[in-house]
Write a protein that holds these residues in place. Structure first.
Motif, PDB file in Angstrom:
ATOM      1  N   PHE A  38       6.968 -63.605 121.852  1.00 48.79           N
ATOM      2  CA  PHE A  38       6.688 -62.082 122.028  1.00 48.79           C
ATOM      3  C   PHE A  38       5.670 -61.968 123.439  1.00 48.79           C
ATOM      4  N   VAL A  39       5.903 -60.932 124.054  1.00 50.27           N
ATOM      5  CA  VAL A  39       5.259 -60.589 125.180  1.00 50.27           C
ATOM      6  C   VAL A  39       4.254 -59.244 124.777  1.00 50.27           C
ATOM      7  N   PRO A  40       3.061 -59.306 124.466  1.00 45.48           N
ATOM      8  CA  PRO A  40       2.221 -58.179 124.016  1.00 45.48           C
ATOM      9  C   PRO A  40       2.004 -57.071 125.143  1.00 45.48           C
ATOM     10  N   GLY A  41       1.559 -55.910 124.867  1.00 46.74           N
ATOM     11  CA  GLY A  41       1.090 -55.062 125.892  1.00 46.74           C
ATOM     12  C   GLY A  41       1.840 -53.549 125.847  1.00 46.74           C
ATOM     13  N   PRO A  42       1.515 -52.702 126.682  1.00 52.65           N
ATOM     14  CA  PRO A  42       1.825 -51.585 126.603  1.00 52.65           C
ATOM     15  C   PRO A  42       3.666 -51.392 126.662  1.00 52.65           C
ATOM     16  N   ASP A  43       3.987 -52.434 127.441  1.00 53.49           N
ATOM     17  CA  ASP A  43       5.288 -52.561 127.577  1.00 53.49           C
ATOM     18  C   ASP A  43       5.803 -53.780 126.835  1.00 53.49           C
ATOM     19  N   ALA A  44       5.671 -53.845 125.339  1.00 51.80           N
ATOM     20  CA  ALA A  44       5.780 -55.224 124.718  1.00 51.80           C
ATOM     21  C   ALA A  44       7.434 -55.385 125.074  1.00 51.80           C
TER      22      ALA A  44
END
Length: 126
Positions: free
Chosen positions: A42-48
């Motif tokens: 999983f790549v977290p952040g505002p644009d997950a």
């Protein structure tokens, strides 16, 4: 499993959720997947988003240097997701509908808490 038994995503999802920043290299992602014996991060952040072994294979097959390509360059975003209380068969149907093999899982507060994969859905029903 009995045919009338309901299985929820929370019962089979992988936890803890393995993550990687979008700024990391595809090589680092590959090493982390190998070390944790998983096929997606999983790549977290505002644009997950999500990066999978398929994304890594695509980088290598294109002749690009995995040490120089970032996760953000190849990840899929936005991602579909399910809650911990979704029935596993519904998650499997979503994967089929969207042509994907991984679904991040969120809790009741919309926090990402795990991952369910097509492997989880098929092994549960065997």
């Amino acid at each position: 499993m009995a045919p009338d038994e309901t299985v929820l995503v929370r019962e089979v999802m992988s936890t803890p959720l393995e993550t990687i920043p979008a700024t990391e290299s595809v090589q680092t992602a590959a090493e982390r997947m190998r070390d944790h014996d998983i096929s997606g991060l999983f790549v977290p952040g505002p644009d997950a988003g999500i990066v999978t072994t398929t994304d890594i294979v695509d980088v290598v097959a294109a002749g690009d240097d995995p040490a120089k390509v970032t996760v953000g360059d190849v990840m899929t975003a936005p991602v579909e997701r399910v809650t911990t209380e979704v029935e596993l068969n519904e998650a499997a149907e979503m994967m089929t509908t969207y042509g994907i093999k991984h679904l991040p899982v969120v809790d009741n507060q919309s926090d990402y808490v795990g991952m369910v994969s097509s492997t989880d859905t098929t092994s549960e029903f065997e």
